[in-house]
Design a protein around this motif. Sequence first.
Motif, PDB file in Angstrom:
ATOM      1  N   SER A  59      44.288  30.165  33.829  1.00 22.68           N
ATOM      2  CA  SER A  59      43.237  30.234  34.843  1.00 22.68           C
ATOM      3  C   SER A  59      41.909  30.673  34.242  1.00 22.68           C
ATOM      4  CB  SER A  59      43.641  31.182  35.966  1.00 22.68           C
ATOM      5  OG  SER A  59      43.702  32.521  35.510  1.00 22.68           O
ATOM      6  N   ASN A  60      40.862  30.447  34.988  1.00 20.40           N
ATOM      7  CA  ASN A  60      39.515  30.846  34.595  1.00 20.40           C
ATOM      8  C   ASN A  60      38.707  31.122  35.856  1.00 20.40           C
ATOM      9  OD1 ASN A  60      37.630  31.354  32.466  1.00 20.40           O
ATOM     10  ND2 ASN A  60      36.554  29.486  33.042  1.00 20.40           N
ATOM     11  N   LEU A  61      37.571  31.738  35.668  1.00 26.40           N
ATOM     12  CA  LEU A  61      36.665  32.005  36.782  1.00 26.40           C
ATOM     13  C   LEU A  61      35.239  31.884  36.279  1.00 26.40           C
ATOM     14  CD1 LEU A  61      36.768  35.853  37.507  1.00 26.40           C
ATOM     15  CD2 LEU A  61      37.934  34.808  35.603  1.00 26.40           C
ATOM     16  N   PHE A  62      34.336  31.468  37.179  1.00 28.73           N
ATOM     17  CA  PHE A  62      32.933  31.317  36.821  1.00 28.73           C
ATOM     18  C   PHE A  62      32.086  31.482  38.064  1.00 28.73           C
ATOM     19  CE2 PHE A  62      34.380  27.131  38.002  1.00 28.73           C
ATOM     20  CZ  PHE A  62      33.321  26.537  38.661  1.00 28.73           C
ATOM     21  N   THR A  63      30.823  31.765  37.842  1.00 34.27           N
ATOM     22  CA  THR A  63      29.880  31.972  38.940  1.00 34.27           C
ATOM     23  C   THR A  63      29.239  30.644  39.323  1.00 34.27           C
ATOM     24  OG1 THR A  63      29.408  34.145  38.031  1.00 34.27           O
ATOM     25  CG2 THR A  63      27.878  33.313  39.669  1.00 34.27           C
ATOM     26  N   ALA A  64      29.080  30.426  40.623  1.00 27.25           N
ATOM     27  CA  ALA A  64      28.413  29.213  41.105  1.00 27.25           C
ATOM     28  C   ALA A  64      27.603  29.532  42.352  1.00 27.25           C
ATOM     29  CB  ALA A  64      29.433  28.118  41.411  1.00 27.25           C
ATOM     30  N   SER A  65      26.445  28.906  42.439  1.00 25.48           N
ATOM     31  CA  SER A  65      25.645  28.994  43.655  1.00 25.48           C
ATOM     32  C   SER A  65      25.392  27.625  44.268  1.00 25.48           C
ATOM     33  CB  SER A  65      24.302  29.689  43.378  1.00 25.48           C
ATOM     34  OG  SER A  65      24.497  31.073  43.249  1.00 25.48           O
ATOM     35  N   ASP A  81      27.751  38.187  37.483  1.00 32.28           N
ATOM     36  CA  ASP A  81      26.831  37.647  36.489  1.00 32.28           C
ATOM     37  C   ASP A  81      27.562  37.364  35.179  1.00 32.28           C
ATOM     38  OD1 ASP A  81      24.044  37.039  35.582  1.00 32.28           O
ATOM     39  OD2 ASP A  81      24.492  38.675  34.195  1.00 32.28           O
ATOM     40  N   TRP A  82      28.392  38.300  34.747  1.00 30.96           N
ATOM     41  CA  TRP A  82      29.081  38.189  33.465  1.00 30.96           C
ATOM     42  C   TRP A  82      29.962  36.946  33.389  1.00 30.96           C
ATOM     43  CZ3 TRP A  82      33.960  38.306  31.247  1.00 30.96           C
ATOM     44  CH2 TRP A  82      33.999  38.584  29.866  1.00 30.96           C
ATOM     45  N   VAL A  83      30.740  36.677  34.454  1.00 31.72           N
ATOM     46  CA  VAL A  83      31.635  35.511  34.404  1.00 31.72           C
ATOM     47  C   VAL A  83      30.866  34.195  34.476  1.00 31.72           C
ATOM     48  CG1 VAL A  83      33.624  36.783  35.319  1.00 31.72           C
ATOM     49  CG2 VAL A  83      32.213  35.435  36.888  1.00 31.72           C
ATOM     50  N   GLY A  84      29.591  34.264  34.825  1.00 32.87           N
ATOM     51  CA  GLY A  84      28.750  33.071  34.819  1.00 32.87           C
ATOM     52  C   GLY A  84      28.063  32.829  33.489  1.00 32.87           C
ATOM     53  N   ILE A  85      28.052  33.835  32.625  1.00 31.25           N
ATOM     54  CA  ILE A  85      27.366  33.736  31.338  1.00 31.25           C
ATOM     55  C   ILE A  85      28.333  33.476  30.193  1.00 31.25           C
ATOM     56  CG2 ILE A  85      25.919  35.014  29.678  1.00 31.25           C
ATOM     57  CD1 ILE A  85      24.513  34.225  32.339  1.00 31.25           C
ATOM     58  N   VAL A  86      29.471  34.156  30.199  1.00 30.70           N
ATOM     59  CA  VAL A  86      30.451  34.068  29.113  1.00 30.70           C
ATOM     60  C   VAL A  86      31.351  32.853  29.332  1.00 30.70           C
ATOM     61  CG1 VAL A  86      32.384  35.284  28.032  1.00 30.70           C
ATOM     62  CG2 VAL A  86      30.374  36.549  28.772  1.00 30.70           C
ATOM     63  N   SER A  87      31.732  32.176  28.266  1.00 30.06           N
ATOM     64  CA  SER A  87      32.599  31.003  28.371  1.00 30.06           C
ATOM     65  C   SER A  87      34.067  31.388  28.297  1.00 30.06           C
ATOM     66  CB  SER A  87      32.286  30.009  27.254  1.00 30.06           C
ATOM     67  OG  SER A  87      33.223  28.943  27.283  1.00 30.06           O
ATOM     68  N   GLY A  88      34.860  30.781  29.164  1.00 33.77           N
ATOM     69  CA  GLY A  88      36.308  30.965  29.130  1.00 33.77           C
ATOM     70  C   GLY A  88      36.946  30.331  27.900  1.00 33.77           C
ATOM     71  N   ARG A  89      36.206  29.506  27.186  1.00 37.52           N
ATOM     72  CA  ARG A  89      36.715  28.943  25.928  1.00 37.52           C
ATOM     73  C   ARG A  89      36.857  30.033  24.869  1.00 37.52           C
ATOM     74  NH1 ARG A  89      32.887  24.751  27.129  1.00 37.52           N
ATOM     75  NH2 ARG A  89      33.980  22.820  27.606  1.00 37.52           N
ATOM     76  N   ARG A 123      31.011  22.458  31.374  1.00 37.56           N
ATOM     77  CA  ARG A 123      31.604  23.775  31.631  1.00 37.56           C
ATOM     78  C   ARG A 123      33.112  23.725  31.380  1.00 37.56           C
ATOM     79  NH1 ARG A 123      28.384  27.446  35.092  1.00 37.56           N
ATOM     80  NH2 ARG A 123      30.079  28.890  34.670  1.00 37.56           N
ATOM     81  N   TYR A 124      33.642  24.800  30.843  1.00 37.10           N
ATOM     82  CA  TYR A 124      35.063  24.911  30.525  1.00 37.10           C
ATOM     83  C   TYR A 124      35.935  24.667  31.763  1.00 37.10           C
ATOM     84  CZ  TYR A 124      39.407  27.227  29.055  1.00 37.10           C
ATOM     85  OH  TYR A 124      40.714  27.529  28.775  1.00 37.10           O
ATOM     86  N   SER A 125      35.507  25.170  32.896  1.00 36.90           N
ATOM     87  CA  SER A 125      36.315  25.054  34.116  1.00 36.90           C
ATOM     88  C   SER A 125      36.284  23.667  34.747  1.00 36.90           C
ATOM     89  CB  SER A 125      35.853  26.078  35.155  1.00 36.90           C
ATOM     90  OG  SER A 125      36.093  27.378  34.689  1.00 36.90           O
ATOM     91  N   HIS A 126      35.309  22.857  34.389  1.00 39.02           N
ATOM     92  CA  HIS A 126      35.193  21.519  34.971  1.00 39.02           C
ATOM     93  C   HIS A 126      36.487  20.738  34.780  1.00 39.02           C
ATOM     94  CE1 HIS A 126      34.061  17.268  35.258  1.00 39.02           C
ATOM     95  NE2 HIS A 126      33.033  17.659  36.007  1.00 39.02           N
ATOM     96  N   ALA A 127      37.012  20.747  33.556  1.00 38.60           N
ATOM     97  CA  ALA A 127      38.248  20.003  33.269  1.00 38.60           C
ATOM     98  C   ALA A 127      39.433  20.564  34.052  1.00 38.60           C
ATOM     99  CB  ALA A 127      38.544  20.028  31.773  1.00 38.60           C
ATOM    100  N   MET A 128      39.471  21.884  34.227  1.00 44.16           N
ATOM    101  CA  MET A 128      40.562  22.506  34.992  1.00 44.16           C
ATOM    102  C   MET A 128      40.550  22.047  36.448  1.00 44.16           C
ATOM    103  SD  MET A 128      40.812  26.475  33.847  1.00 44.16           S
ATOM    104  CE  MET A 128      41.506  26.958  32.279  1.00 44.16           C
ATOM    105  N   THR A 164      37.394  30.274  41.184  1.00 47.75           N
ATOM    106  CA  THR A 164      38.587  30.423  40.352  1.00 47.75           C
ATOM    107  C   THR A 164      39.316  29.091  40.302  1.00 47.75           C
ATOM    108  OG1 THR A 164      39.734  31.336  42.290  1.00 47.75           O
ATOM    109  CG2 THR A 164      38.913  32.904  40.663  1.00 47.75           C
ATOM    110  N   CYS A 165      39.936  28.832  39.154  1.00 44.78           N
ATOM    111  CA  CYS A 165      40.646  27.573  38.961  1.00 44.78           C
ATOM    112  C   CYS A 165      41.765  27.785  37.945  1.00 44.78           C
ATOM    113  CB  CYS A 165      39.688  26.487  38.489  1.00 44.78           C
ATOM    114  SG  CYS A 165      38.751  26.906  37.008  1.00 44.78           S
ATOM    115  N   ALA A 166      42.653  26.817  37.857  1.00 39.79           N
ATOM    116  CA  ALA A 166      43.759  26.885  36.887  1.00 39.79           C
ATOM    117  C   ALA A 166      44.149  25.472  36.508  1.00 39.79           C
ATOM    118  CB  ALA A 166      44.951  27.621  37.490  1.00 39.79           C
ATOM    119  N   ASP A 167      44.648  25.330  35.277  1.00 32.59           N
ATOM    120  CA  ASP A 167      45.148  24.028  34.863  1.00 32.59           C
ATOM    121  C   ASP A 167      46.626  23.913  35.230  1.00 32.59           C
ATOM    122  OD1 ASP A 167      46.579  25.415  32.889  1.00 32.59           O
ATOM    123  OD2 ASP A 167      45.184  24.875  31.295  1.00 32.59           O
ATOM    124  N   ARG A 168      47.241  22.772  34.938  1.00 29.59           N
ATOM    125  CA  ARG A 168      48.644  22.544  35.317  1.00 29.59           C
ATOM    126  C   ARG A 168      49.607  23.455  34.564  1.00 29.59           C
ATOM    127  NH1 ARG A 168      47.855  16.244  35.470  1.00 29.59           N
ATOM    128  NH2 ARG A 168      47.011  16.059  37.568  1.00 29.59           N
TER     129      ARG A 168
END
Length: 195
Positions: free
Chosen positions: A28-34, A80-88, A54-59, A20-24
């Motif tokens: 916020s957004n969330l994504f799957t990572a291994s 799985d879903w949050v790793g496939i769909v884009s937060g954009r 990835r959308y969250s990289h900049a955040m 999970t991450c958030a900008d200033r």
Amino acid sequence: MKQHWKPGTMISPLPALIVTCADRAGKSNLFTASWTGIVCSDPALCYVSIRPERYSHAMVKESMEFALNLTTVEMAKATDWVGIVSGRKEDKWKGSGLTPIPAKIIQAPLVAESPVSLECRVRSIQSLGTHDMFLAEIVNVVVEDEYINPETGKLDLSKAHLLSYAHGEYFGLGDFIGYFGWSVRKGDQPIKQRK
């Protein structure tokens, strides 16, 4: 006989975590990572590797914070879903059915359904090729009460049914086998033989 393959990402299984991450501005957004793990115990340091596109990289790069949220078998579809769909394109909190809760130290929310969440502050970013590695200090750990042994006060994740990832597939972690050091303790037997 053993086969020789080209170099690849063959360490498995890996945790299937939700980052999970958030900008200033507080979005916020969330994504799957291994591609994540622990790199030092004192100070407690971890990393997560994220593709720059990835959308969250900049955040994460802007805020220099993120949280690693362990997942369970019950969370597999959402993971799985949050790793496939884009937060954009979509509100991934709403679409996944996962619940954001405030962190204690960082601005990014945590996943309420996660048994353990690690709040992290980025120390450095290293571009490695396809991914940038965010090396971070763990500044707070949040543990769900049901996974704390009431007798010992220690973390007991044997009931959590943690989710893992291996070569494009998800797996639930298996039986508890033993604790660190049981193999050299006099008189101790493997846990499976104790049942």
